[in-house]
Design a protein around this motif. Structure first.
Motif, mmCIF file in Angstrom:
data_model
loop_
_atom_site.group_PDB
_atom_site.id
_atom_site.type_symbol
_atom_site.label_atom_id
_atom_site.label_comp_id
_atom_site.label_asym_id
_atom_site.label_seq_id
_atom_site.Cartn_x
_atom_site.Cartn_y
_atom_site.Cartn_z
ATOM 1 N N ILE A 50 -57.036 11.715 23.520
ATOM 2 C CA ILE A 50 -56.263 12.565 22.619
ATOM 3 C C ILE A 50 -57.243 13.486 21.891
ATOM 4 C CG2 ILE A 50 -54.660 12.608 20.676
ATOM 5 C CD1 ILE A 50 -53.915 9.699 21.406
ATOM 6 N N ILE A 51 -57.048 14.782 22.040
ATOM 7 C CA ILE A 51 -57.912 15.778 21.401
ATOM 8 C C ILE A 51 -57.168 16.360 20.216
ATOM 9 C CG2 ILE A 51 -59.053 18.004 21.724
ATOM 10 C CD1 ILE A 51 -59.479 17.429 24.560
ATOM 11 N N SER A 52 -57.792 16.418 19.039
ATOM 12 C CA SER A 52 -57.011 16.745 17.846
ATOM 13 C C SER A 52 -57.568 17.848 16.953
ATOM 14 C CB SER A 52 -56.832 15.479 17.010
ATOM 15 O OG SER A 52 -58.089 14.859 16.806
ATOM 16 N N ARG A 53 -58.860 18.189 17.065
ATOM 17 C CA ARG A 53 -59.391 19.231 16.171
ATOM 18 C C ARG A 53 -59.116 20.619 16.744
ATOM 19 N NH1 ARG A 53 -65.213 16.580 14.376
ATOM 20 N NH2 ARG A 53 -64.297 14.807 13.269
ATOM 21 N N TYR A 54 -58.898 21.571 15.836
ATOM 22 C CA TYR A 54 -58.527 22.919 16.279
ATOM 23 C C TYR A 54 -59.498 23.466 17.314
ATOM 24 C CZ TYR A 54 -57.022 27.803 16.150
ATOM 25 O OH TYR A 54 -56.569 29.054 16.505
ATOM 26 N N GLU A 55 -60.791 23.400 17.008
ATOM 27 C CA GLU A 55 -61.787 23.974 17.923
ATOM 28 C C GLU A 55 -61.714 23.319 19.303
ATOM 29 O OE1 GLU A 55 -63.730 26.591 18.130
ATOM 30 O OE2 GLU A 55 -62.813 27.125 16.213
ATOM 31 N N ASP A 56 -61.541 22.022 19.325
ATOM 32 C CA ASP A 56 -61.504 21.290 20.596
ATOM 33 C C ASP A 56 -60.218 21.595 21.371
ATOM 34 O OD1 ASP A 56 -63.878 20.142 19.744
ATOM 35 O OD2 ASP A 56 -62.886 18.347 18.939
ATOM 36 N N VAL A 57 -59.129 21.672 20.634
ATOM 37 C CA VAL A 57 -57.839 21.978 21.267
ATOM 38 C C VAL A 57 -57.900 23.365 21.900
ATOM 39 C CG1 VAL A 57 -55.433 22.577 20.710
ATOM 40 C CG2 VAL A 57 -56.430 20.433 19.860
ATOM 41 N N LYS A 58 -58.426 24.297 21.132
ATOM 42 C CA LYS A 58 -58.525 25.665 21.644
ATOM 43 C C LYS A 58 -59.431 25.708 22.876
ATOM 44 C CE LYS A 58 -59.920 30.036 19.738
ATOM 45 N NZ LYS A 58 -59.936 30.802 18.492
ATOM 46 N N PHE A 59 -60.516 24.982 22.802
ATOM 47 C CA PHE A 59 -61.436 24.943 23.942
ATOM 48 C C PHE A 59 -60.725 24.409 25.185
ATOM 49 C CE2 PHE A 59 -64.525 22.962 26.725
ATOM 50 C CZ PHE A 59 -65.544 23.907 26.785
ATOM 51 N N ALA A 60 -59.984 23.327 24.997
ATOM 52 C CA ALA A 60 -59.285 22.731 26.147
ATOM 53 C C ALA A 60 -58.272 23.710 26.741
ATOM 54 C CB ALA A 60 -58.587 21.437 25.712
ATOM 55 N N LEU A 61 -57.534 24.399 25.876
ATOM 56 C CA LEU A 61 -56.515 25.328 26.370
ATOM 57 C C LEU A 61 -57.142 26.489 27.138
ATOM 58 C CD1 LEU A 61 -54.156 25.537 23.241
ATOM 59 C CD2 LEU A 61 -53.725 24.296 25.371
ATOM 60 N N LYS A 62 -58.355 26.852 26.720
ATOM 61 C CA LYS A 62 -58.981 28.036 27.322
ATOM 62 C C LYS A 62 -59.883 27.710 28.493
ATOM 63 C CE LYS A 62 -58.992 31.286 23.537
ATOM 64 N NZ LYS A 62 -59.761 32.417 23.075
ATOM 65 N N HIS A 63 -60.021 26.439 28.824
ATOM 66 C CA HIS A 63 -60.913 26.085 29.936
ATOM 67 C C HIS A 63 -60.192 25.279 31.012
ATOM 68 C CE1 HIS A 63 -63.901 27.460 27.035
ATOM 69 N NE2 HIS A 63 -64.593 27.766 28.106
ATOM 70 N N PRO A 64 -59.333 25.968 31.747
ATOM 71 C CA PRO A 64 -58.578 25.281 32.808
ATOM 72 C C PRO A 64 -59.467 24.773 33.935
ATOM 73 C CG PRO A 64 -58.169 27.659 32.889
ATOM 74 C CD PRO A 64 -58.931 27.386 31.622
ATOM 75 N N GLU A 65 -60.697 25.281 34.012
ATOM 76 C CA GLU A 65 -61.592 24.789 35.071
ATOM 77 C C GLU A 65 -62.116 23.391 34.717
ATOM 78 O OE1 GLU A 65 -62.291 26.989 32.840
ATOM 79 O OE2 GLU A 65 -64.303 26.580 32.078
ATOM 80 N N ILE A 66 -61.983 23.005 33.450
ATOM 81 C CA ILE A 66 -62.331 21.646 33.033
ATOM 82 C C ILE A 66 -61.046 20.829 32.818
ATOM 83 C CG2 ILE A 66 -63.486 20.215 31.295
ATOM 84 C CD1 ILE A 66 -65.154 22.723 30.558
ATOM 85 N N PHE A 67 -60.107 21.439 32.073
ATOM 86 C CA PHE A 67 -58.849 20.773 31.737
ATOM 87 C C PHE A 67 -57.726 21.442 32.521
ATOM 88 C CE2 PHE A 67 -61.688 20.311 28.068
ATOM 89 C CZ PHE A 67 -61.699 18.939 27.952
ATOM 90 N N SER A 68 -57.424 20.864 33.662
ATOM 91 C CA SER A 68 -56.467 21.472 34.573
ATOM 92 C C SER A 68 -55.028 21.120 34.193
ATOM 93 C CB SER A 68 -56.767 20.967 35.981
ATOM 94 O OG SER A 68 -55.667 21.166 36.831
#
Ligand code: HEM
Ligand code: SF4
Lengths: 405, 63
Positions: A50-68
């Motif tokens: 579970i990812i919860s901090r704004y910076e981390d959430v944004k990173f996950a949303l913007k990196h589909p090559e890591i978080f598909s």
């Protein structure tokens, strides 16, 4: 139960799926971000993060090559990946290229008068009573009617569509009975595919002025989409189009019903409504989380995420993070200068319906506060929020029927 | 002051053209089109508001 008790820092785990958390998620989010920025889903093995901090959430949303988003593993009764939700870039862009213009701001703008008329008809339906189940009599019929007009689907089958989307999103089975839930979803999925087969045949034979016809006719690189592709789009459309605005209205009106001064503010100055829409979306983030699957090993806060791991990206928690929104993160603040909330997600999968949803919400809040006097939650009512997508099962409101405009 | 727009980063949230329609417009996909590249002092507040509300940080205001 105190919602923050659903975070277990010693086990580095948490459970966002409890009704108590959905009802009052802010204390849960706060503890999660502070004590457990990467948590496991309680009761499941390592491998759900579970990812919860704004910076981390944004990173996950913007990196589909890591978080598909290619979530074949998440079984919601679908035969194939839902389009465009479960398709990754660069494939994803070719669908959005043809779908976005159908739901773009200029197309959607033409619906405003119809929405306003509809909102007023619904208000007329309960105005004289001084009491309403706002969920059943407004939050559900308002966006669903707009959606069915847009898609050209028959209004008299709304109950069928609602049953389908509820069976998929929140199947009525004993808590935790995953097998039963899967069975319900599969049966529903089958019914939905077969229904939409018929709709597609109909639109091919009798093209209309509706969005499904336009999808059937749309060309990608000079070719129309396959029948399966259109089916996969329709499946998601029912889920995305029939649930989320309802939840947003439920959460927003429940909040305003408990804050009379904020109702008055919108009634006195309707130009504040667009800011209120954004602030309510941020503070109540009705879609609490979105899912991803790890495809490239990645480390966050000392936790290694491995390919195949599932990730719950907590949008609601990001949207109330003090590191992004400052010390007023938990407040309703219409003067907020920086509001980069992620209630519609972010990155390539930004909600396709966001322009439609925003206009629906704006028109609804304008008309409700133009016409209704002060309203409050009926005494003794308990509000049951559903986890995941925060719908309120029943929202009884009371107001003075003589003061309705 | 100059508005610098990163088309690669924009995904069409539409916050910019909703907040400052005199400075931004939408293309048919709902992505941002910058209408006024060089903004004067009178426009700067609204430009900044758009910059502050773009979730993708796709717009910047350079001196
Ligand atoms: C306030 C109401 C709404 C909220 C809060 C909302 C929220 C979201 C979120 C968070 C996502 C991102 C999913 C992800 O990243 O995995 C999304 C995607 C999507 N939404 Fe919405 N939504 C709303 C209304 C709508 C409506 C009205 C429609 C349809 C008419 C719709 C259709 C879609 C579709 C098709 C996607 C997939 C986009 C993609 O994957 O490229 N949504 N929505
Ligand atoms: S707010 Fe940002 S992402 Fe949205 S349209 Fe404007 S520039 Fe693009």
């Amino acid at each position: 139960m105190d919602p923050s008790a659903a975070v277990y820092p010693e086990q580095r785990a948490a459970n966002p799926y409890l009704p108590e958390v959905a009802a009052d998620p802010l204390p849960f989010y706060e503890r999660l971000r502070r004590e457990c920025p990467i948590a496991n889903m309680e009761g499941l093995d390592e491998g759900t993060h579970i990812i919860s901090r704004y910076e981390d959430v944004k990173f996950a949303l913007k990196h589909p090559e890591i978080f598909s988003s290619d979530l074949v593993a998440v079984d919601i009764g679908q035969d194939r990946p839902l389009i465009p939700l479960q398709v990754d870039p660069p494939e994803h862009a070719k669908y959005r290229r043809v779908m976005d213009p159908q739901l773009g701001p200029s197309v959607i703008g033409h619906l405003e008068d119809e929405m306003r008329k509809l909102a007023n008809e619904l208000i007329d339906g309960f105005a004289g009573r001084g009491a309403v189940d706002f969920h059943a009599e407004f939050s559900v019929p308002y966006p669903c009617t707009v959606f069915l007009q847009l898609t050209g689907l028959p209004l008299d089958q709304l109950d069928q569509f609602l049953t389908w989307k509820d069976n998929i999103i929140r199947p009525e089975v004993d808590f935790g009975d995953i097998e039963a839930a899967t069975r319900v979803r599969h049966e529903t999925g089958k019914a939905m595919y077969s229904y939409f087969e018929g709709v597609i045949d109909d639109r091919l034979a009798n093209p209309g002025d509706d969005i499904i016809t336009r999808f059937v006719q749309a060309e990608i690189d000079g070719q129309t989409m396959s029948r399966e592709e259109i089916l996969d789009i329709c499946y998601l459309f029912i889920l995305g189009g029939l649930d989320t605005v309802t939840s947003t209205l439920d959460c927003s009106i429940a909040y305003l019903a408990q804050h009379a001064d904020r109702q008055r503010q919108l009634a006195d100055d309707p130009s504040l409504v667009p800011h209120a829409v954004e602030e309510l979306l941020r503070l109540h983030t009705p879609v609490m989380q979105v899912l991803r699957v790890v495809v490239t090993e990645h480390e966050m806060h000392g936790v290694t995420m491995r390919p195949g791991d599932t990730v719950m990206v907590m949008l609601g928690s990001a949207d109330t993070d003090v590191d992004e929104f400052g010390h007023t993160a938990d407040d309703y603040d219409l003067q907020r200068e920086v509001n980069r909330h992620l209630a519609f997600g972010g990155g390539p999968h930004r909600c396709l319906g966001s322009h439609l949803a925003r206009l629906e919400l704006k028109v609804a809040l304008e008309e409700l506060h133009r016409r209704l006097p002060a309203y409050a939650v009926a005494e003794g009512a308990t509000l049951d929020y559903s986890p995941g997508i925060r719908e309120i099962a029943s929202l009884p409101l009371v107001f003075d029927p003589k003061a309705v405009a | 002051m100059r508005l610098v727009f990163d088309a690669e980063a924009c995904v069409g949230h539409g916050r910019c053209y909703a907040l400052a329609p005199e400075l931004f417009d939408a293309d048919d996909q709902g992505h941002c089109v910058v209408l006024v590249e060089v903004v004067d002092a009178a426009q700067a507040d609204r430009a900044r508001q758009a910059v502050n509300n773009c979730p993708e940080e796709a717009i910047r205001l350079d001196p």
